[in-house]
Write an enzyme that holds these catalytic residues in place. Sequence first.
Site, mmCIF file in Angstrom:
data_model
loop_
_atom_site.group_PDB
_atom_site.id
_atom_site.type_symbol
_atom_site.label_atom_id
_atom_site.label_comp_id
_atom_site.label_asym_id
_atom_site.label_seq_id
_atom_site.Cartn_x
_atom_site.Cartn_y
_atom_site.Cartn_z
ATOM 1 N N ASN A 1 0.847 -1.196 0.007
ATOM 2 C CA ASN A 1 -0.027 -0.051 -0.012
ATOM 3 C C ASN A 1 0.928 1.268 -0.003
ATOM 4 O O ASN A 1 2.108 1.013 0.512
ATOM 5 C CB ASN A 1 -0.921 -0.033 1.268
ATOM 6 N N HIS B 1 1.046 5.138 1.397
ATOM 7 C CA HIS B 1 0.391 6.073 2.344
ATOM 8 C C HIS B 1 0.980 7.411 2.353
ATOM 9 O O HIS B 1 2.226 7.450 2.446
ATOM 10 C CB HIS B 1 0.464 5.279 3.546
ATOM 11 N N SER C 1 5.010 6.800 2.278
ATOM 12 C CA SER C 1 5.591 5.671 2.387
ATOM 13 C C SER C 1 5.132 4.414 1.849
ATOM 14 O O SER C 1 3.780 4.410 1.295
ATOM 15 C CB SER C 1 5.389 5.003 4.149
ATOM 16 N N ASP D 1 -2.124 0.408 8.034
ATOM 17 C CA ASP D 1 -1.129 1.190 7.844
ATOM 18 C C ASP D 1 0.062 1.155 8.786
ATOM 19 O O ASP D 1 0.760 1.846 9.121
ATOM 20 C CB ASP D 1 -1.412 2.774 7.972
HETATM 21 C C1 GAR Z 1 -3.001 9.103 -2.580
HETATM 22 O O1 GAR Z 1 -2.220 10.238 -2.040
HETATM 23 C C2 GAR Z 1 -2.492 8.055 -1.682
HETATM 24 O O2 GAR Z 1 -1.319 8.013 -0.754
HETATM 25 C C3 GAR Z 1 -3.747 8.265 -0.622
HETATM 26 O O3 GAR Z 1 -4.756 8.430 -1.366
HETATM 27 C C4 GAR Z 1 -4.271 9.177 -2.516
HETATM 28 C C5 GAR Z 1 -4.771 8.368 -3.823
HETATM 29 O O4 GAR Z 1 -4.520 9.332 -4.933
HETATM 30 N N1 GAR Z 1 -3.732 6.910 0.219
HETATM 31 C C6 GAR Z 1 -4.334 6.903 1.394
HETATM 32 O O5 GAR Z 1 -4.648 7.942 1.989
HETATM 33 C C7 GAR Z 1 -4.409 5.513 2.111
HETATM 34 N N2 GAR Z 1 -4.740 5.602 3.356
HETATM 35 P P1 GAR Z 1 -4.621 8.501 -6.352
HETATM 36 O O6 GAR Z 1 -5.932 7.909 -6.420
HETATM 37 O O7 GAR Z 1 -4.595 9.623 -7.260
HETATM 38 O O8 GAR Z 1 -3.537 7.501 -6.321
#
Ligand code: GAR
Length: 312
Positions: free
Chosen positions: A109, A111, A138, A147
């Site tokens: 994943n 994060h 990360s 997480d």
């Molecule tokens: C990203 O910033 C990712 O790190 C975050 O959501 C966004 C998704 O963007 N993920 C989390 O917060 C997971 N807990 P994307 O759909 O454009 O990849």
Amino acid sequence: MAEKARVGVLISGRGSNMTALLYASRQPDCPYEIVLVAANDPDALGLKVAAAEGIATFGLGHKGMKRADYDRILDEQLRGAGVQYIALAGHMRLLSAEFVGKWEGRMVNIHPSLLPLYKGLDTHARALEAGDTVGGCSVHLVTVELDSGPVLGQMEVAVLVDDTAETLAARVLIAEHQLYPRVLAELVTRDATPEALLGKLREIALALPAAEEKLSHGTPAFAVAGGKMFGYFSDDHHGNGITALLVKTSGPEEQAMLIEAEPDFYFRPAYLGPSGWIGLRLDQGGVDWDHVGEWLLKSWRMAAPRKLADVI
Ligand code: GAR
């Protein structure tokens, strides 16, 4: 180069990290390929991007469905597409412990914080609130606790004095797009080295009762103490370029049936083939270790003395 590891990406929305993984996969020498993009929202923008890029997609809303039922369907889709690794990329739906268990070690994943800082949501606002001078992202292995799995890689992003959660998030996202493809590539490459494969085999084989490791013609092998062999590790045997585990089948019929059904995974090994042994290829990207474990147990049962075999 060995076969590319087959990756399934789970998203919930925009899917920019999925897109970064996809474009990176098209660079020469990338050790993985994206074979399925799935979303828990059938209207997710990322699904449209993936479809336009010729990638198989699966969109199913989760509302009103039991978590276990949803995860079972998702698991079937992933396995049906031959997925070996899962990359969560902005996937905002919790996965059941059972699902996580099935993919342990093969699911990552991304994060948007420097874990263990700021698990969960609103990571950038919390970093600014705390007066942090660096934020970042990360990539970690997914475990049941949110997480909290082992961190595989991080990238720091400097905080500007006038940053808002939005401006910081936008720069961290650029860092995410750099970090994620590299870490995923490292993971699938690291798992595929003969040393890593042998290490994992040892862990499973030596956990069986009275199992011990021996050297057979210079290659590591597993035997029931004082008894017969139940597994051989075969790495580039006579230069065949294959890394595999050799186990016992019930005989030539089963051996032939398996090879016909899955010729990319099973093969008839030189020397031991005529005695009903079969090769399981470990060099095809993300190995299903539960499946390999079942084979080791089956082979162990055939090698163990009756009294011992009856115990498990
Ligand atoms: C990203 O910033 C990712 O790190 C975050 O959501 C966004 C998704 O963007 N993920 C989390 O917060 C997971 N807990 P994307 O759909 O454009 O990849």
